[in-house]
Design a protein around this motif. Structure first.
Motif, PDB file in Angstrom:
ATOM      1  N   LYS A   1       0.829  -1.206   0.000  1.00 56.39           N
ATOM      2  CA  LYS A   1       0.000   0.000   0.000  1.00 56.39           C
ATOM      3  C   LYS A   1       0.865   1.259   0.000  1.00 56.39           C
ATOM      4  O   LYS A   1       0.589   2.216  -0.732  1.00 56.39           O
ATOM      5  CB  LYS A   1      -0.924  -0.004   1.218  1.00 56.39           C
ATOM      6  CG  LYS A   1      -2.019   1.037   1.148  1.00 56.39           C
ATOM      7  CD  LYS A   1      -3.040   0.828   2.244  1.00 56.39           C
ATOM      8  CE  LYS A   1      -4.187   1.830   2.097  1.00 56.39           C
ATOM      9  NZ  LYS A   1      -5.230   1.624   3.122  1.00 56.39           N
ATOM     10  N   ILE A   2       1.928   1.253   0.793  1.00 59.21           N
ATOM     11  CA  ILE A   2       2.849   2.395   0.822  1.00 59.21           C
ATOM     12  C   ILE A   2       3.516   2.565  -0.539  1.00 59.21           C
ATOM     13  O   ILE A   2       3.640   3.680  -1.064  1.00 59.21           O
ATOM     14  CB  ILE A   2       3.902   2.194   1.927  1.00 59.21           C
ATOM     15  CG1 ILE A   2       3.246   2.258   3.305  1.00 59.21           C
ATOM     16  CG2 ILE A   2       5.008   3.240   1.830  1.00 59.21           C
ATOM     17  CD1 ILE A   2       4.159   1.849   4.440  1.00 59.21           C
ATOM     18  N   ARG A   3       3.931   1.464  -1.130  1.00 64.00           N
ATOM     19  CA  ARG A   3       4.583   1.516  -2.439  1.00 64.00           C
ATOM     20  C   ARG A   3       3.636   2.079  -3.491  1.00 64.00           C
ATOM     21  O   ARG A   3       4.024   2.918  -4.324  1.00 64.00           O
ATOM     22  CB  ARG A   3       5.065   0.119  -2.814  1.00 64.00           C
ATOM     23  CG  ARG A   3       5.825   0.046  -4.135  1.00 64.00           C
ATOM     24  CD  ARG A   3       4.937  -0.405  -5.248  1.00 64.00           C
ATOM     25  NE  ARG A   3       5.638  -0.482  -6.525  1.00 64.00           N
ATOM     26  CZ  ARG A   3       5.038  -0.565  -7.687  1.00 64.00           C
ATOM     27  NH1 ARG A   3       3.716  -0.568  -7.747  1.00 64.00           N
ATOM     28  NH2 ARG A   3       5.728  -0.637  -8.800  1.00 64.00           N
ATOM     29  N   ASN A   4       2.370   1.653  -3.478  1.00 63.46           N
ATOM     30  CA  ASN A   4       1.407   2.114  -4.476  1.00 63.46           C
ATOM     31  C   ASN A   4       1.108   3.598  -4.327  1.00 63.46           C
ATOM     32  O   ASN A   4       0.994   4.319  -5.325  1.00 63.46           O
ATOM     33  CB  ASN A   4       0.118   1.308  -4.367  1.00 63.46           C
ATOM     34  CG  ASN A   4       0.277  -0.119  -4.835  1.00 63.46           C
ATOM     35  OD1 ASN A   4       1.209  -0.434  -5.573  1.00 63.46           O
ATOM     36  ND2 ASN A   4      -0.598  -0.995  -4.406  1.00 63.46           N
ATOM     37  N   ILE A   5       0.986   4.082  -3.092  1.00 58.75           N
ATOM     38  CA  ILE A   5       0.729   5.506  -2.851  1.00 58.75           C
ATOM     39  C   ILE A   5       1.894   6.342  -3.361  1.00 58.75           C
ATOM     40  O   ILE A   5       1.713   7.356  -4.043  1.00 58.75           O
ATOM     41  CB  ILE A   5       0.486   5.761  -1.348  1.00 58.75           C
ATOM     42  CG1 ILE A   5      -0.834   5.130  -0.905  1.00 58.75           C
ATOM     43  CG2 ILE A   5       0.485   7.253  -1.041  1.00 58.75           C
ATOM     44  CD1 ILE A   5      -1.079   5.204   0.586  1.00 58.75           C
ATOM     45  N   ARG A   6       3.106   5.907  -3.059  1.00 57.91           N
ATOM     46  CA  ARG A   6       4.291   6.661  -3.475  1.00 57.91           C
ATOM     47  C   ARG A   6       4.439   6.653  -4.992  1.00 57.91           C
ATOM     48  O   ARG A   6       4.734   7.693  -5.609  1.00 57.91           O
ATOM     49  CB  ARG A   6       5.527   6.056  -2.803  1.00 57.91           C
ATOM     50  CG  ARG A   6       6.817   6.835  -3.057  1.00 57.91           C
ATOM     51  CD  ARG A   6       7.993   6.196  -2.357  1.00 57.91           C
ATOM     52  NE  ARG A   6       7.859   6.254  -0.921  1.00 57.91           N
ATOM     53  CZ  ARG A   6       7.852   5.200  -0.114  1.00 57.91           C
ATOM     54  NH1 ARG A   6       7.961   3.985  -0.618  1.00 57.91           N
ATOM     55  NH2 ARG A   6       7.740   5.335   1.177  1.00 57.91           N
ATOM     56  N   TYR A   7       4.225   5.495  -5.615  1.00 63.28           N
ATOM     57  CA  TYR A   7       4.400   5.397  -7.061  1.00 63.28           C
ATOM     58  C   TYR A   7       3.330   6.205  -7.801  1.00 63.28           C
ATOM     59  O   TYR A   7       3.619   6.852  -8.812  1.00 63.28           O
ATOM     60  CB  TYR A   7       4.339   3.927  -7.479  1.00 63.28           C
ATOM     61  CG  TYR A   7       4.772   3.677  -8.904  1.00 63.28           C
ATOM     62  CD1 TYR A   7       6.105   3.788  -9.268  1.00 63.28           C
ATOM     63  CD2 TYR A   7       3.848   3.333  -9.880  1.00 63.28           C
ATOM     64  CE1 TYR A   7       6.514   3.565 -10.573  1.00 63.28           C
ATOM     65  CE2 TYR A   7       4.240   3.101 -11.182  1.00 63.28           C
ATOM     66  CZ  TYR A   7       5.577   3.219 -11.521  1.00 63.28           C
ATOM     67  OH  TYR A   7       5.969   3.000 -12.813  1.00 63.28           O
ATOM     68  N   ASP A   8       2.103   6.183  -7.309  1.00 62.26           N
ATOM     69  CA  ASP A   8       1.032   6.968  -7.920  1.00 62.26           C
ATOM     70  C   ASP A   8       1.346   8.454  -7.827  1.00 62.26           C
ATOM     71  O   ASP A   8       1.125   9.211  -8.789  1.00 62.26           O
ATOM     72  CB  ASP A   8      -0.290   6.653  -7.218  1.00 62.26           C
ATOM     73  CG  ASP A   8      -1.445   7.478  -7.751  1.00 62.26           C
ATOM     74  OD1 ASP A   8      -1.844   7.243  -8.897  1.00 62.26           O
ATOM     75  OD2 ASP A   8      -1.934   8.367  -7.027  1.00 62.26           O
ATOM     76  N   TYR A   9       1.865   8.890  -6.693  1.00 62.59           N
ATOM     77  CA  TYR A   9       2.218  10.301  -6.516  1.00 62.59           C
ATOM     78  C   TYR A   9       3.338  10.707  -7.477  1.00 62.59           C
ATOM     79  O   TYR A   9       3.293  11.773  -8.096  1.00 62.59           O
ATOM     80  CB  TYR A   9       2.643  10.526  -5.069  1.00 62.59           C
ATOM     81  CG  TYR A   9       2.974  11.960  -4.730  1.00 62.59           C
ATOM     82  CD1 TYR A   9       1.978  12.912  -4.566  1.00 62.59           C
ATOM     83  CD2 TYR A   9       4.296  12.366  -4.567  1.00 62.59           C
ATOM     84  CE1 TYR A   9       2.279  14.219  -4.252  1.00 62.59           C
ATOM     85  CE2 TYR A   9       4.607  13.674  -4.251  1.00 62.59           C
ATOM     86  CZ  TYR A   9       3.589  14.596  -4.093  1.00 62.59           C
ATOM     87  OH  TYR A   9       3.896  15.893  -3.790  1.00 62.59           O
TER      88      TYR A   9
END
Length: 369
Positions: free
Chosen positions: A242-250
Motif C-alpha cells: 500500500k505504501i509503495r502504491n501511494i508513493r508510485y502513484d504520486y
C-alpha cells in the motif's frame, strides 16, 4: 489498402513508449481483409485448443511442448489450409504465443482463476488480433474511426530547474513551486510495528522448531507450518504494498504535471547509492525515491518530446543565483549545520534566498550554460 497499413506501421514506430489507441473507418476491401484476419486467428486458436484437448484426454501425463515446437506446426497448417497463406504470418505466430502462455498458466496453476483455454466464437462482440505490435480490435454495433493526437503538440515555451530534497521540501522548482513527499507516516508506523512483531514471532518460532526437531527424529516441522506467523507476514506485506502504491502513484502524477508544464527541465545528477551510505538519512533518502523520479521523468520527456538536462550538483545551494558568487560562510560548515540552513542572505549583493529555490535557479542556469 497498402497505404493504410503503411500509416499504421509508421505510427507504431513513431510512438514506442506507452499505449495508443486509434479508431479507423474501414471501407470495402479493408473490411473484408480485417474480418478475414480475425477469422484466421480465431481458426488457428480453435485448432490448437481442439488438438490439446484430445491430446490430454488420451494421455494427461504428456508434457506440454515449447513455443518453438508449436510455431513449427503453423507451416503444416498453412499447407493443409491454403487460404491461411493470404494471412500475415506474424499475426498467426502471435496467436500461437498467446495460446502457449494461456496453457502454461493453466498447467502450472500460477494464477488461481486461470482456467483452461476455451474455443472462440465468431459471434463474440469483440474480435482481436495483433500484427507487429499494432493491435486491431472491433466491436459489434460500434463504428470505428482514426483519431491521432501527437503528444509533441504540447509546446509551452517554459524552462525549469528542479532541486530535490527531503520532507516538505522534497521538490522545489525555479519558479517557486513546492512539492511534498506523499503522506504515508501512519502506514509506515503501522508497518514498522507489524515488522517488529513479525521478527519477535519468527525468533520464538525458530527456537520452538529447533527444540521440537531435536526431540523428534521421525516427524520434522518447519517455521512455515505456523499459520499465525504466515498471516502476520501477509499483513506486513499488505502495508508495504500500500505504501509503495501511494508513493508510485504520486510520482506518476507529479512527473506528468512537470512534463506537461515545461519544455526544458534541468535536474541534478545525484548519486543516490552513495547517499544511502549515510545511516542517519538512509531511510528518508529511500522514501524520497529520487532514482524512480528521475527514471519516470526521463522516459516521459522522451515520450512528450521535451528536453531533460542533467547537471552536476556541486555547490548549487551555496552559490548566489543573482550575482553568481559562492558564499564563504558555508565553506567549513558540517553537514548537520548546513542542512539546518533554510534561508540565507548573499554577503555581496544582499539578496535574500530560499535555499532550495536558489539551488533550483542555479541548476537551470548551469543547464543553460
Amino acid at each position: 489498402m497498402k497505404l493504410w497499413l503503411l500509416k499504421l506501421s509508421w505510427l507504431s514506430r513513431k510512438i514506442q513508449l506507452g499505449t495508443r489507441k486509434y479508431r479507423i473507418y474501414p471501407e470495402g476491401e479493408e473490411i473484408a481483409w480485417i474480418w478475414q484476419l480475425f477469422g484466421a486467428n480465431r481458426f488457428v486458436w480453435n485448432q490448437f485448443v481442439a488438438a490439446f484437448e484430445a491430446r490430454y484426454e488420451a494421455n494427461p501425463q504428456l508434457k506440454f511442448p515449447k513455443i518453438g515446437i508449436l510455431k513449427s506446426w503453423l507451416p503444416l497448417m498453412r499447407k493443409e489450409h491454403e487460404w491461411l497463406k493470404r494471412i500475415n504470418s506474424t499475426s498467426l505466430q502471435f496467436t500461437v504465443e498467446r495460446f502457449s502462455d494461456a496453457m502454461w498458466a493453466f498447467l502450472t496453476k500460477k494464477q488461481v482463476k486461470q482456467g483452461k483455454p476455451r474455443f472462440k466464437s465468431r459471434k463474440y462482440y469483440s474480435q482481436t488480433t495483433t500484427i507487429k505490435n499494432v493491435k486491431y480490435q472491433t466491436r459489434a454495433g460500434a463504428q470505428a474511426q482514426i483519431e491521432v493526437l501527437s503528444p509533441h503538440h504540447l509546446r509551452i515555451g517554459k524552462k525549469n530547474g528542479i532541486d530535490v530534497g527531503l520532507g516538505k521540501e522534497w521538490l522545489v522548482t525555479s519558479d517557486g513551486r513546492h512539492f511534498n513527499v506523499p503522506d504515508t507516516f501512519e502506514l509506515e508506523k503501522e508497518m514498522i510495528r507489524r515488522q517488529s512483531h513479525c521478527d519477535r514471532s519468527r525468533t520464538a518460532i525458530e527456537k520452538r522448531v529447533a527444540k521440537f526437531n531435536k526431540n523428534h527424529k521421525e516427524a520434522k516441522i518447519d517455521k512455515y507450518d505456523y499459520y499465525n506467523w504466515q498471516n502476520l507476514r501477509k499483513t506486513k506485506s499488505k502495508y508495504q504494498l500500500k505504501i509503495r502504491n501511494i508513493r508510485y502513484d504520486y510520482l506518476q502524477k507529479v512527473t506528468t504535471e512537470l512534463v506537461k508544464s515545461y519544455d526544458v527541465i534541468a535536474i541534478e545528477d545525484l548519486k543516490v547509492k552513495n547517499l544511502l551510505g549515510n545511516h542517519k538519512l538512509a531511510h528518508n533518502v529511500a522514501n524520497a525515491s529520487w532514482a524512480t523520479f528521475r527514471r519516470l521523468l526521463a522516459y516521459k520527456c522522451e515520450w512528450y518530446g521535451k528536453k531533460l538536462i542533467v547537471v552536476a550538483p556541486q555547490y548549487t545551494s551555496r552559490i548566489c543565483s543573482a550575482c553568481g558568487r559562492k558564499n564563504p560562510q558555508f565553506a567549513h560548515m558540517k553537514t548537520r549545520d548546513w542542512l539546518a540552513v533554510r534561508n540565507w542572505t548573499c554577503p555581496y549583493c544582499q539578496t535574500d534566498h530560499d535555499r532550495d529555490e536558489n539551488a533550483a535557479k542555479n541548476i537551470l542556469a548551469r543547464a543553460a550554460s
